[in-house]
Design a protein around this motif. Structure first.
Motif, short mmCIF file in Angstrom:
data_model
loop_
_atom_site.label_atom_id
_atom_site.label_comp_id
_atom_site.label_asym_id
_atom_site.label_seq_id
_atom_site.Cartn_x
_atom_site.Cartn_y
_atom_site.Cartn_z
N VAL A 130 -12.18 -26.20 27.58
CA VAL A 130 -10.94 -25.82 26.89
C VAL A 130 -10.19 -26.99 26.26
CG1 VAL A 130 -10.61 -23.76 28.32
CG2 VAL A 130 -9.55 -25.91 29.02
N CYS A 131 -10.67 -28.22 26.47
CA CYS A 131 -9.94 -29.40 25.99
C CYS A 131 -10.54 -29.99 24.71
CB CYS A 131 -9.89 -30.45 27.10
SG CYS A 131 -9.11 -29.80 28.61
N ALA A 152 -19.58 -50.97 9.76
CA ALA A 152 -19.86 -49.77 8.98
C ALA A 152 -20.21 -48.58 9.89
CB ALA A 152 -21.02 -50.03 8.02
N VAL A 153 -20.29 -48.81 11.18
CA VAL A 153 -20.61 -47.75 12.13
C VAL A 153 -19.48 -46.73 12.15
CG1 VAL A 153 -21.00 -47.21 14.59
CG2 VAL A 153 -22.01 -49.26 13.59
N ARG A 154 -19.82 -45.44 12.17
CA ARG A 154 -18.85 -44.36 12.33
C ARG A 154 -19.33 -43.49 13.48
NH1 ARG A 154 -16.80 -47.70 10.29
NH2 ARG A 154 -15.65 -47.82 8.37
N THR A 155 -18.38 -42.77 14.10
CA THR A 155 -18.68 -42.09 15.34
C THR A 155 -18.40 -40.60 15.30
OG1 THR A 155 -16.46 -42.47 16.22
CG2 THR A 155 -18.12 -44.19 16.64
N THR A 156 -18.84 -39.95 16.34
CA THR A 156 -18.51 -38.57 16.62
C THR A 156 -18.11 -38.52 18.09
OG1 THR A 156 -19.25 -36.27 16.44
CG2 THR A 156 -20.87 -37.87 17.24
N SER A 157 -17.40 -37.48 18.46
CA SER A 157 -16.94 -37.35 19.83
C SER A 157 -17.02 -35.90 20.26
CB SER A 157 -15.49 -37.84 19.93
OG SER A 157 -14.97 -37.63 21.23
N ALA A 158 -17.28 -35.69 21.54
CA ALA A 158 -17.34 -34.33 22.08
C ALA A 158 -16.88 -34.33 23.53
CB ALA A 158 -18.76 -33.78 21.99
N GLU A 159 -16.37 -33.20 23.95
CA GLU A 159 -16.03 -33.03 25.36
C GLU A 159 -17.34 -32.76 26.11
OE1 GLU A 159 -12.89 -30.52 28.10
OE2 GLU A 159 -13.55 -29.62 26.22
N SER A 160 -17.73 -33.69 26.96
CA SER A 160 -19.00 -33.54 27.67
C SER A 160 -18.85 -32.77 28.98
CB SER A 160 -19.67 -34.89 27.91
OG SER A 160 -18.76 -35.90 28.17
N LYS A 161 -17.66 -32.79 29.57
CA LYS A 161 -17.38 -31.91 30.70
C LYS A 161 -15.88 -31.67 30.77
CE LYS A 161 -17.28 -35.41 34.38
NZ LYS A 161 -17.83 -35.81 35.66
N CYS A 162 -15.54 -30.49 31.30
CA CYS A 162 -14.14 -30.09 31.36
C CYS A 162 -13.81 -29.65 32.79
CB CYS A 162 -13.88 -28.94 30.40
SG CYS A 162 -12.14 -28.42 30.32
N ALA A 163 -12.64 -30.02 33.25
CA ALA A 163 -12.20 -29.63 34.59
C ALA A 163 -12.01 -28.12 34.72
CB ALA A 163 -10.91 -30.36 34.95
N ALA A 164 -11.90 -27.41 33.60
CA ALA A 164 -11.74 -25.95 33.65
C ALA A 164 -13.07 -25.21 33.82
CB ALA A 164 -11.04 -25.47 32.38
N GLU A 165 -14.17 -25.90 33.61
CA GLU A 165 -15.48 -25.24 33.64
C GLU A 165 -15.82 -24.69 35.02
OE1 GLU A 165 -18.68 -26.99 30.72
OE2 GLU A 165 -17.72 -28.62 31.84
N GLU A 172 -13.86 -32.68 38.50
CA GLU A 172 -12.54 -33.18 38.89
C GLU A 172 -11.68 -33.53 37.68
OE1 GLU A 172 -12.59 -36.40 41.67
OE2 GLU A 172 -14.05 -35.40 42.96
N HIS A 173 -12.33 -33.88 36.59
CA HIS A 173 -11.61 -34.29 35.39
C HIS A 173 -12.45 -33.95 34.16
CE1 HIS A 173 -14.15 -37.72 36.57
NE2 HIS A 173 -14.38 -37.80 35.29
N CYS A 174 -11.87 -34.09 33.01
CA CYS A 174 -12.59 -33.89 31.76
C CYS A 174 -13.16 -35.23 31.31
CB CYS A 174 -11.65 -33.36 30.68
SG CYS A 174 -10.79 -31.84 31.15
N THR A 175 -14.25 -35.18 30.58
CA THR A 175 -14.87 -36.40 30.05
C THR A 175 -15.21 -36.16 28.58
OG1 THR A 175 -15.84 -36.89 32.20
CG2 THR A 175 -16.74 -38.07 30.30
N PHE A 176 -14.91 -37.16 27.77
CA PHE A 176 -15.25 -37.14 26.35
C PHE A 176 -16.19 -38.30 26.07
CE2 PHE A 176 -11.44 -34.77 26.71
CZ PHE A 176 -11.56 -33.77 25.78
N THR A 177 -17.20 -38.05 25.27
CA THR A 177 -18.18 -39.06 24.93
C THR A 177 -18.10 -39.34 23.44
OG1 THR A 177 -19.61 -38.23 26.69
CG2 THR A 177 -20.63 -39.65 25.03
N VAL A 178 -17.93 -40.63 23.10
CA VAL A 178 -17.90 -41.08 21.71
C VAL A 178 -19.21 -41.82 21.48
CG1 VAL A 178 -16.70 -42.50 20.01
CG2 VAL A 178 -15.40 -41.35 21.83
N SER A 179 -19.89 -41.48 20.38
CA SER A 179 -21.16 -42.14 20.07
C SER A 179 -21.31 -42.28 18.55
CB SER A 179 -22.33 -41.34 20.66
OG SER A 179 -22.30 -40.01 20.22
N PRO A 180 -22.16 -43.21 18.13
CA PRO A 180 -22.35 -43.40 16.68
C PRO A 180 -22.99 -42.17 16.05
CG PRO A 180 -23.30 -45.22 17.94
CD PRO A 180 -22.92 -44.16 18.92
N LEU A 181 -22.65 -41.95 14.78
CA LEU A 181 -23.28 -40.87 14.02
C LEU A 181 -24.73 -41.20 13.76
CD1 LEU A 181 -20.50 -40.10 11.40
CD2 LEU A 181 -21.31 -38.60 13.22
#
Length: 181
Positions: A130-131, A152-165, A172-181
């Motif tokens: 939900v986050c 010149a690197v650009r990234t994308t980000s996603a919620e990899s886990k959510c405490a609401a799941e 226990e908490h939400c986690t977001f992962t940022v990685s290069p495109l």
């Protein structure tokens, strides 16, 4: 973390500012209910990408402004961003790891506004990620850091886990992962 924010209220206009940026102060349930209803009408498949783009642009702009306001550069701006988000009631954000040379980051979110609002003041209970609203924020901030460092690197980000799941809030908490495109 210092819980106080420098909030100034213009007596003539009623406009609130923090660090020179106009702010809006609303109750959590108001914001979350509006978010949930918009998602219900539009659908998450359309809503999430729009929020990602808007959040990305907003984070990038915020980093640009705060860098100039406070004389911060590089990852110090990103760290300041997470601190300010934490001070504004969205939840408590922190880096698990971050590497501005590669565009990788993992961000931990405790006490997310979207998780805490589940089942309160008309907010329906949702056991999914939900986050997702935050995802664009983290790539926008990382891309500002990368671009201002000459990368010149650009990234994308996603919620990899959510405490609401899950039925029993399996994380226990939400986690977001940022990685290069």
């Amino acid at each position: 973390m210092q819980p106080q924010l420098p909030i100034e209220v213009n007596a003539d206009t009623g406009v609130w500012t923090t660090d020179g940026l106009p702010m809006i102060y609303v109750p959590r349930h108001f914001f979350v209910n509006n978010h949930v209803e918009t998602e219900a009408v539009v659908g998450r498949d359309m809503y999430a990408p729009a929020l990602y783009k808007a959040g990305y642009r907003s984070a990038y702009f915020w980093c640009q402004q705060e860098s100039a306001t406070h004389g911060l550069t590089g990852m110090a701006v990103y760290e300041h961003y997470l601190k300010r988000l934490s001070q504004r009631g969205w939840g408590l954000f922190s880096f698990v790891k971050a590497d501005a040379t590669t565009g990788h980051a993992k961000i931990k979110l405790d006490n997310s506004v979207f998780v805490l609002a589940q089942g309160i003041a008309g907010v329906p209970v949702d056991r999914s990620k939900v986050c997702y609203l935050f995802a664009g924020w983290f790539s926008g901030a990382m891309d500002w850091v990368l671009e201002t460092s000459g990368s010149a690197v650009r990234t994308t980000s996603a919620e990899s886990k959510c405490a609401a799941e899950g039925h029993n809030h399996s994380h226990e908490h939400c986690t977001f992962t940022v990685s290069p495109l």
